[in-house]
Motif scaffolding. Structure first.
Motif, PDB file in Angstrom:
ATOM      1  N   ILE A 100       0.852  -1.188   0.000  1.00  0.00           N
ATOM      2  CA  ILE A 100       0.000   0.000   0.000  1.00  0.00           C
ATOM      3  C   ILE A 100       0.889   1.240   0.000  1.00  0.00           C
ATOM      4  O   ILE A 100       1.807   1.349   0.816  1.00  0.00           O
ATOM      5  CB  ILE A 100      -0.936   0.027   1.224  1.00  0.00           C
ATOM      6  CG1 ILE A 100      -1.776  -1.251   1.293  1.00  0.00           C
ATOM      7  CG2 ILE A 100      -1.847   1.253   1.168  1.00  0.00           C
ATOM      8  CD1 ILE A 100      -2.603  -1.363   2.568  1.00  0.00           C
TER       9      ILE A 100
ATOM     10  N   ALA B 186      -3.394   0.309  -3.558  1.00  0.00           N
ATOM     11  CA  ALA B 186      -2.792  -1.000  -3.301  1.00  0.00           C
ATOM     12  C   ALA B 186      -2.192  -1.503  -4.603  1.00  0.00           C
ATOM     13  O   ALA B 186      -2.816  -1.399  -5.667  1.00  0.00           O
ATOM     14  CB  ALA B 186      -3.845  -1.975  -2.782  1.00  0.00           C
TER      15      ALA B 186
ATOM     16  N   TYR C  69      -5.707   1.197   6.965  1.00  0.00           N
ATOM     17  CA  TYR C  69      -4.916   0.156   6.296  1.00  0.00           C
ATOM     18  C   TYR C  69      -5.086  -1.184   7.014  1.00  0.00           C
ATOM     19  O   TYR C  69      -5.241  -2.231   6.382  1.00  0.00           O
ATOM     20  CB  TYR C  69      -3.428   0.538   6.292  1.00  0.00           C
ATOM     21  CG  TYR C  69      -3.052   1.660   5.342  1.00  0.00           C
ATOM     22  CD1 TYR C  69      -3.993   2.241   4.486  1.00  0.00           C
ATOM     23  CD2 TYR C  69      -1.750   2.157   5.305  1.00  0.00           C
ATOM     24  CE1 TYR C  69      -3.645   3.267   3.631  1.00  0.00           C
ATOM     25  CE2 TYR C  69      -1.383   3.175   4.442  1.00  0.00           C
ATOM     26  CZ  TYR C  69      -2.330   3.737   3.610  1.00  0.00           C
ATOM     27  OH  TYR C  69      -1.979   4.752   2.759  1.00  0.00           O
TER      28      TYR C  69
END
Length: 320
Positions: free
Chosen positions: A16, A46, A152
């Motif tokens: 990411i 991503a 995340y």
């Protein structure tokens, strides 16, 4: 989301990356309590890697980095040969566009380039970029950065849960951004180091590295810092050619905010120098002239392989 879940099911890894997004919000009627202002949000993506790197060389540095000498970084003779060939191929791409005599060799540029790049590296680097939601968070504020990393962790939990994969302390997802973002991510992770819940310690977000988002701007900025003099109108200088070509948007004192225009001017000037030097080397008076030296006039009678060998050696001599 589905692409990430499918990637996790197939055993593929993803990382990411993120960076700040700044934009100006204008007020339709400006007054004391309603004025133009900047918004600072955060965008992420991503990146799914489709191939593993297990077949690449496992060789690690043979010396401690604190013990290396400057000469350890100098190119060896084989390195110089590769660089010489690379420059010759780059020059070929330029002269093919501008010099009539070389236009017939344009088809050689691609095969010569491919000879320098092993095929498996090209395949190895294929990946899929999946945009993630843009968050109204400012990376300059640590409380916001913590929330970005929370998002995340939530994404990782959702993806691997949907993929039916176990989520444990060994699961690591590489994250990164530019140098500032990397520092903010690391700082936010340190702030949560002693959290009770594992996910709040961001244990799955590792390693944290910086991405070379701004490398081209940095190189171009250095190029202009060395060569751009705003009081110079001399023929062949960056500012002089900017004036002659009326490239008013190529502001060499603010490359960051005029990147595309500054890049176009830099490329144009570099190409011009290459073409002028090639014309001198081959004894050509105009762009449409026939070379009068350092060139074999019987080249059209050669086979394709002979042409490739000749033109490459000829341009390597030019590079020398």
């Amino acid at each position: 989301m589905k692409d990430l879940v499918d990637a996790a099911k197939d055993g593929k890894t993803f990382r990411i990356i993120g960076d700040n997004v700044n934009f100006l919000v204008k007020a339709s009627h400006q007054r004391h309590e309603s004025a133009n202002h900047m918004e600072h949000w955060f965008a992420s993506a991503a990146i799914v890697q489709h191939h593993k790197f297990s077949e690449l060389s496992p060789i690690t540095p043979q010396k401690n980095l604190l013990e290396v000498n400057p000469e350890d970084f100098l190119p060896l003779s084989d390195d110089w040969k590769v660089l010489r060939k690379e420059y010759a191929i780059l020059v070929l791409g330029v002269v093919c566009r501008f010099l009539k005599m070389f236009s017939g060799f344009k088809s050689l540029v691609q095969p010569l380039t491919e000879e320098l790049i092993p095929t498996h590296y090209d395949v190895q680097m294929k990946h899929t970029v999946i945009p993630l939601p843009v968050l109204p968070k400012n990376e300059q504020c640590y409380s916001d950065v913590v929330q970005i990393l929370d998002s995340y962790e939530e994404l990782i939990n959702e993806v691997y849960t949907a993929a039916g994969k176990e989520i444990d302390e060994n699961l690591k997802v590489h994250i990164g951004g530019d140098q500032l973002t990397r520092e903010r991510f690391s700082g936010a992770k340190r702030l949560r180091k002693h959290a009770v819940v594992e996910s709040e310690r961001f244990t799955h977000l590792s390693p944290i590295t910086f991405e070379l988002f701004h490398l081209q701007i940095t190189i171009l900025s250095l190029f202009y810092k060395l060569l751009y003099k705003k009081d110079s109108v001399e023929f062949g200088t960056l500012h002089g050619e900017k004036v002659r070509l009326s490239r008013t948007d190529a502001n060499g004192e603010d490359v960051k905010n005029h990147y595309d225009h500054c890049k176009e001017l830099a490329v144009s000037l570099t190409d011009s120098y290459i073409v002028a030097a090639a014309m001198e080397h081959y004894g050509m008076e105009t762009l449409g002239s026939t070379p009068t030296r350092n060139f074999d006039s019987s080249i059209n009678e050669m086979s394709e392989d002979e042409k490739k060998t000749f033109i490459l050696h000829s341009l390597e001599k030019f590079v020398d």
